[in-house]
Design a protein around this motif. Structure first.
Motif, PDB file in Angstrom:
ATOM      1  N   PRO A   1       0.818  -1.212   0.000  1.00 59.68           N
ATOM      2  CA  PRO A   1       0.000   0.000   0.000  1.00 59.68           C
ATOM      3  C   PRO A   1       0.852   1.263   0.000  1.00 59.68           C
ATOM      4  CG  PRO A   1       0.036  -0.982   2.182  1.00 59.68           C
ATOM      5  CD  PRO A   1       0.784  -1.911   1.277  1.00 59.68           C
ATOM      6  N   GLY A   2       0.218   2.355  -0.393  1.00 59.10           N
ATOM      7  CA  GLY A   2       0.920   3.640  -0.367  1.00 59.10           C
ATOM      8  C   GLY A   2       1.445   4.026  -1.732  1.00 59.10           C
TER       9      GLY A   2
ATOM     10  N   SER B   1       2.755  10.354  -2.265  1.00 63.24           N
ATOM     11  CA  SER B   1       2.267  10.802  -0.965  1.00 63.24           C
ATOM     12  C   SER B   1       3.386  10.778   0.074  1.00 63.24           C
ATOM     13  CB  SER B   1       1.076   9.962  -0.519  1.00 63.24           C
ATOM     14  OG  SER B   1       1.443   8.618  -0.378  1.00 63.24           O
ATOM     15  N   PHE B   2       4.360   9.881  -0.104  1.00 62.78           N
ATOM     16  CA  PHE B   2       5.499   9.877   0.810  1.00 62.78           C
ATOM     17  C   PHE B   2       6.354  11.106   0.599  1.00 62.78           C
ATOM     18  CE2 PHE B   2       4.434   5.503   1.375  1.00 62.78           C
ATOM     19  CZ  PHE B   2       4.744   5.300   2.702  1.00 62.78           C
TER      20      PHE B   2
ATOM     21  N   SER C   1       5.045  13.776   2.408  1.00 67.90           N
ATOM     22  CA  SER C   1       5.151  13.457   3.838  1.00 67.90           C
ATOM     23  C   SER C   1       4.121  14.149   4.728  1.00 67.90           C
ATOM     24  CB  SER C   1       6.566  13.734   4.347  1.00 67.90           C
ATOM     25  OG  SER C   1       6.960  15.036   4.029  1.00 67.90           O
TER      26      SER C   1
ATOM     27  N   THR D   1      12.815   1.520   0.980  1.00 65.27           N
ATOM     28  CA  THR D   1      11.587   0.738   1.103  1.00 65.27           C
ATOM     29  C   THR D   1      10.596   1.516   1.949  1.00 65.27           C
ATOM     30  OG1 THR D   1      13.003  -1.198   1.119  1.00 65.27           O
ATOM     31  CG2 THR D   1      10.707  -1.551   1.649  1.00 65.27           C
ATOM     32  N   THR D   2      11.099   2.122   3.025  1.00 62.29           N
ATOM     33  CA  THR D   2      10.232   2.892   3.907  1.00 62.29           C
ATOM     34  C   THR D   2       9.535   4.011   3.157  1.00 62.29           C
ATOM     35  OG1 THR D   2      11.876   2.478   5.594  1.00 62.29           O
ATOM     36  CG2 THR D   2      10.200   4.083   6.120  1.00 62.29           C
TER      37      THR D   2
END
Lengths: 319, 552
Positions: free
Chosen positions: A33-34, A38-39, A42, A273-274
Motif C-alpha cells: 500500500p501507499g 504521498s510519501f 510526507s 523501502t520505507t
C-alpha cells in the motif's frame, strides 16, 4: 560439454532469471500500500497540481506493463532511473554507497572462510577438548543473530573499551577497514559457526571412509591424507555453500548496516523501502539478485577445479 | 530468494552433504538476521526542566560533530520538510524572515517586511549580503527563489503555503512585492521557514536537476556546504563573508547515525559532540554517562491519538470523550516520553500562543479536555452511548516507544471502561504510510501521532480540521469551523486572530478529533567540549550551529 559452452549456457540462464526477477521485483512494489508521491509530500496538504506533477514526472499514472517496459528498457541502457526521495540518479546513489557494502561483505566473507574452515579443520582433526570448545563456541555463534551480535560488539568493543568506532565508515581504505571491523564480525559470526560445523562434519565423514583408511595403511603421512584427501573434499562442500554464504551476507547487511550506521546499499534499501522509492528499491534488489547469481556462477565454474570428479553440464555425453 | 539447490544437478555425487547444508543455510537466512532489537527500557520517571537556551559559548572551536538520525535525501530548500534536512539547511540557507530561539519572528534577509494592504507584502532586502559564491543578493534572486516554490512542476513541499500568492515581483533592486489573492495571516510567518529561503538564481540554475544533492547550495547562511560523504556524513564550513555574526566553529560535521543506540553510543564515546532528537529511552543513559548535558526546550509539539474512522463506534463523540477521560496521561508521559513531557488536554502547545494577549490565552486553555482520569464518568458515557463491548482498533508500531506505549495506554483505557480495544501492530514503514494513505488507514480507528508546528501560530495545527484538509483523517466537516479558519487566515491583527483561534481550539477540543495527550519538548545533548545550541525547535529554521562553540 566444453567449458565455454557451459559458461555461455549459464550466462543465458542467468539473464533469463534476472529478467524474471526484475518482473517480480517491479510487481512487488505495486502490491504494497501507499503511493510514492504521498510519501514525497510526507503528510503535508498537497495541491492536486503538485500531485499531478509528481505523478507525471515519475510516470506513476501509466499502466503497470508500460512502466515495467520503460524501466527494463532504461536498465538495458545502464540507466536505473531517478530516485524519487533523493531527487538524483539512482546510479549515482549506488556508486556512492556500493563501496562500503562490498568492502563490508568482502571482509565478512574473508572472516567466514578463514575462521570457518580453520575451526572446522581443528575440530575434526584434533578432537577432544579443542573439538568441544569449538562445538560450544559455534553453538553460541549459531544462536546469535547478527543484530544481537551488533549490539554486543558495539557495547563491548566500541563503548566500553573504545577500540573501535561505534559506527560510520570513515574515509580512506585504512579508516574504512577499521570502521567496518565490528560490523564485519557481527555479519560473519553466524556464518563462521555454520561453516565450521559443516566443514567439521564433511571432514569427519571423509575421515571415516575407506580410501582414507587405505591411504593411511599404505603409510601416507597424516598431514598429507588430511590436506590432500580430507580437506580437499571438504573444500568442495564449502564451495557449494558459497552462494548461500554470500546471499546471507547480502541479506543481513541490511540490518548490520543499520545497527552500525554504515551508509551502504543495505541501509539505503531499508530507507528506500520505507519511503517507497520505487526506482531505488528496484535497482538495489536487482543488483542483489545479480550479485547472488554471479557468485553462484563463479562457484559452478570453480567447482570442477577443486574437485575433479565434478563434471560440467548435466551429462558427460553432452560434451 | 533463489533456490539454494540451484545447480545441484551438475554435482549429483555431492548431493548428500548438500542437503543438511541447505537446511542450515535456509535457517541462516531467517535466523541470522531477524528484526532489529527494540529497547524495552521504559525509562525512569525523571523530572525535567525547560530552558530557552544553553550556556553561551566561551570561544571559537575548530570543529564539532553532530549526530543526525537520518541523511537528508536532498538539501534543496523546496523539499525541506523534515528534521534532518532542516537541521542542516537552517545553517546554510537563510529566509526572508527569521525564527528566533525564543520562537518569535524577526527580520532575516529582509530587513523590513511591511503589509501596506491586506493582500500585499513588501520585503525590503538587507544590502550587501553575499551568497556563498561571492555574488550579492538582489531582488531577482528572491523572485526566482520564491518562484520555485510556486511552480507546480517542482512539486514543492511548501506549495500549500503559497496557495494564496498571485504574483511575486521585483519592485526595486532590493525590494520584492508579494501580491496575494486573499489576505493570509500565515504567509509572512512562513517566510521564516524553508518556504522563505533565498538562494542565488545563477547557482541554482547552473546546478540544474542536481541542485541540493551535490556542490554548493548557493545560499547566504553562516555556513556553506562542504564535503558530503553520501550515506555517512556531511560537512559545513564557516562562511567568512557572512553578513551577520560569524559562526564560532570553523567546521560542523553532521554524522548520519540511523540506529538509536548507535547514535547514543556515539554521543557517549565522544564520536559525536551532540545532537537533537534524543531517543526518549536514552535520557537516563546520557545523563548518567557524565559525558555532557541534556537540555529540554519548547518543541511546539503535541502527542495525540488521532481518530481516523468516524463510521465506527468512535463516530459517537461520547465514546471519544470516554476514552479521553479514561486515559492515563501521566503514566504515558513517564514511560513513553522518559518523563520529559507535560500532560495536556490541549491540541496546541502553550508556547504556540506566546504572542497572544494574556486573556485570550487563558480563554483558549479554559474548559478543555480534562486530563485527570475519571473512570466513573467514562463508564457512564460508554453506557449512555450503548458502546459497551464494541471494538476499537488502534494502530501501533515498534517505530518508537512513544507510539507503542501510547497505543497500549489507549488499550488499557478502553478495556477499563468496557470497550474491546484491539491493537494492530504495523511495521514501521507501513506506519508512516498511515499519515499519507487512506488505503493504509483502512480498518484502523485511531493511531498515535506527534505533531509539531512550523511557525508559532496555533492555526498551523488547528487548520487540520478544516473540511478536506490533508490530515483531517476523520473526515470532519463543520461549515462554522471552516468559516472560522478562513476568518483567522484573513485576520492580520494578531490579537484578533488569536481570539478566533481560541474559538477553533474550543470546537476541536469538544469534538476530540485527535485526543490530546502530552506536550513533548525538544531535547538536545552536548558533551563537555561544546555549548551554545538553542534548545527550542527553532533549530529547524534558525542558524543554530553558528552559536555552537567552546564550552570552556
Amino acid at each position: 560439454m566444453s567449458f565455454l559452452r557451459f559458461a555461455a549456457r549459464r550466462l543465458a540462464e542467468m539473464a533469463a532469471t534476472l529478467f524474471g526477477a526484475s518482473f517480480v521485483i517491479f510487481g512487488a512494489m505495486y502490491l504494497a500500500p501507499g503511493n510514492p508521491a504521498s510519501f514525497l509530500l510526507s503528510g503535508r496538504s498537497a495541491s492536486p497540481e503538485a500531485l499531478k506533477a509528481i505523478n507525471a514526472q515519475y510516470h506513476l499514472d501509466d499502466p503497470f506493463v508500460l512502466q515495467y517496459l520503460r524501466w527494463t528498457g532504461q536498465i538495458l541502457h545502464g540507466d536505473f532511473g531517478r530516485s524519487i526521495t533523493y531527487r538524483t540518479d539512482v546510479s549515482r546513489l549506488l556508486a556512492d554507497r556500493l563501496p562500503s557494502t562490498l568492502l563490508l561483505v568482502a571482509m565478512a566473507l574473508v572472516l567466514v572462510v578463514t575462521l570457518g574452515l580453520l575451526l572446522g579443520w581443528i575440530g575434526a582433526v584434533r578432537g577432544g577438548a579443542a573439538d568441544s570448545t569449538i562445538l560450544v563456541s559455534t553453538t553460541f555463534a549459531l544462536g546469535t543473530p547478527s543484530f544481537v551480535a551488533a549490539v554486543l560488539l558495539q557495547g563491548l568493543f566500541a563503548v566500553k573499551l573504545g577500540w573501535f568506532p561505534t559506527g560510520g565508515t570513515g574515509d580512506g581504505l585504512g579508516q574504512m577497514i577499521w570502521h567496518l571491523t565490528l560490523p564485519a564480525v557481527a555479519l560473519a559470526l553466524y556464518l563462521i559457526g555454520m561453516l565450521a560445523r559443516v566443514t567439521r562434519a564433511a571432514m569427519l565423514e571423509v575421515l571415516g571412509q575407506e580410501h582414507v583408511t587405505v591411504a593411511r595403511s599404505r603409510g601416507v603421512s597424516d598431514h598429507r591424507v588430511i590436506s590432500r584427501h580430507v580437506f580437499r573434499n571438504a573444500l568442495g562442500t564449502v564451495l557449494t555453500t558459497g552462494g548461500l554464504i554470500v546471499s546471507t551476507l547480502l541479506v543481513c547487511t541490511v540490518l548490520v548496516e543499520s545497527a552500525f550506521s554504515v551508509g551502504g546499499i543495505g541501509q539505503l534499501l531499508e530507507l528506500s523501502t520505507t519511503t517507497k522509492d520505487f526506482p531505488t528499491v528496484q535497482a538495489i534488489s536487482l543488483i542483489m539478485v545479480g550479485l547472488f547469481m554471479t557468485v553462484n556462477l563463479v562457484v559452478d565454474l570453480l567447482h570442477p577445479l577443486v574437485d575433479p570428479r565434478v563434471t560440467l553440464g548435466p551429462r558427460r555425453s553432452a560434451a | 530468494m533463489a533456490d539454494p539447490q540451484d545447480g545441484s544437478r551438475s554435482r549429483s555425487s555431492h548431493r548428500r552433504p548438500a542437503l543438511p547444508l541447505a537446511a542450515l543455510a535456509a535457517l541462516a537466512l531467517v535466523a541470522a538476521c531477524a528484526g532489529p532489537p527494540k529497547s524495552g527500557d521504559t525509562g525512569g520517571g525523571s523530572s525535567y526542566q525547560l530552558s530557552q537556551d544553553t550556556p553561551a559559548a566561551k570561544g571559537d572551536i575548530d570543529s564539532f560533530s553532530w549526530a543526525l538520525y537520518a541523511e537528508p535525501p536532498t538539501l534543496d530548500w523546496i523539499a525541506a520538510f523534515d528534521y534532518p534536512q532542516n537541521t542542516i539547511l537552517s545553517n546554510v540557507c537563510e529566509s526572508l524572515m527569521r525564527w528566533t530561539p525564543q520562537l518569535t519572528l524577526a527580520p532575516g534577509l529582509a530587513e523590513k517586511a511591511s503589509n501596506p494592504d491586506p493582500t500585499t507584502w513588501v520585503y525590503d532586502l538587507r544590502p550587501g549580503v553575499h551568497f556563498h559564491d561571492g555574488s550579492v543578493l538582489t531582488a531577482d534572486d528572491v523572485v526566482y527563489s520564491l518562484g520555485r516554490q510556486l511552480n507546480p512542476d517542482n512539486a514543492a513541499a511548501w506549495a500549500q503555503q503559497f496557495q494564496n500568492v498571485s504574483t511575486v515581483i521585483r519592485t526595486g533592486p532590493l525590494q520584492v512585492t508579494v501580491k496575494l489573492i486573499q489576505p493570509d495571516s500565515q504567509f509572512n510567518q512562513y517566510m521564516a521557514t524553508a518556504a522563505g529561503v533565498v538562494a542565488a538564481k545563477a547557482g541554482v540554475q547552473a546546478a540544474g536537476k542536481d541542485y541540493g544533492t551535490t556542490g554548493s547550495l548557493d545560499c547566504t547562511g553562516p555556513f556553506e556546504l562542504g564535503a558530503w560523504n553520501k550515506g555517512q556524513s556531511l560537512e559545513l564550513r564557516r562562511f567568512d563573508s557572512y553578513w551577520g555574526t560569524k559562526a564560532k566553529a570553523a567546521k560542523a560535521e553532521f554524522r548520519f547515525l540511523t540506529d538509536p543506540s548507535a547514535r547514543v553510543n556515539a554521543m557517549i564515546t565522544g564520536e559525536a559532540d551532540g545532537g537533537y532528537l534524543i531517543p526518549t529511552e536514552s535520557y537516563e543513559r546520557l545523563r548518567s554517562s557524565g559525558a555532557g548535558s541534556l537540555y529540554f526546550g519548547e518543541g511546539l509539539s503535541t502527542v495525540n491519538v488521532n481518530v481516523t474512522n468516524m463510521s465506527g463506534v468512535l463516530g459517537d463523540a461520547r465514546v471519544r470523550k470516554a476514552l479521553s477521560l479514561a486515559l492515563d496521561r501521566s503514566g504515558f508521559v513517564k514511560a513513553g516520553l522518559g518523563g520529559a513531557g507535560t500532560v495536556t488536554g490541549s491540541l496546541t502547545t502553550r508556547a504556540a500562543w506566546a504572542a497572544a494577549p494574556e486573556a485570550t490565552r487563558k480563554d483558549a486553555f479554559e474548559g478543555l479536555t480534562p486530563t485527570t482520569p475519571d473512570l466513573a464518568r467514562a463508564k457512564a458515557l460508554i453506557k449512555e452511548a450503548g458502546a459497551a463491548g464494541k471494538t476499537v482498533t488502534v494502530a501501533t508500531s515498534p517505530i518508537g516507544q512513544d507510539v507503542s506505549l501510547l497505543a497500549t495506554a489507549v488499550q488499557a483505557a478502553g478495556t477499563g471502561i468496557g470497550l474491546d480495544v484491539q491493537l494492530k501492530t504495523i511495521a514501521p514503514n507501513a506506519f508512516t504510510s498511515l499519515f499519507t494513505s487512506a488505503e493504509a488507514r483502512e480498518g484502523i480507528d485511531m493511531f498515535p501521532e506527534t505533531y509539531y508546528d512550523s511557525i508559532t501560530d496555533p492555526l498551523d495545527l488547528l487548520a487540520n480540521f478544516k473540511t478536506g484538509a490533508f490530515q483531517n483523517y476523520a473526515g470532519f466537516s463543520d461549515p462554522a469551523y471552516d468559516d472560522l479558519v478562513k476568518k483567522a487566515t484573513t485576520t492580520a491583527d494578531p490579537a484578533e486572530r488569536f481570539a478566533i483561534e481560541a474559538q477553533l481550539q474550543k470546537i476541536a477540543s469538544d469534538e476530540l478529533l485527535w485526543i490530546p495527550v502530552a506536550e513533548w519538548p525538544t531535547a538536545v545533548f552536548m558533551n563537555k567540549r561544546i555549548t551554545g545550541a538553542p534548545t527550542t525547535i527553532s533549530y529547524m529554521y534558525y542558524p543554530w550551529a553558528a552559536d555552537v562553540g567552546a564550552a570552556r
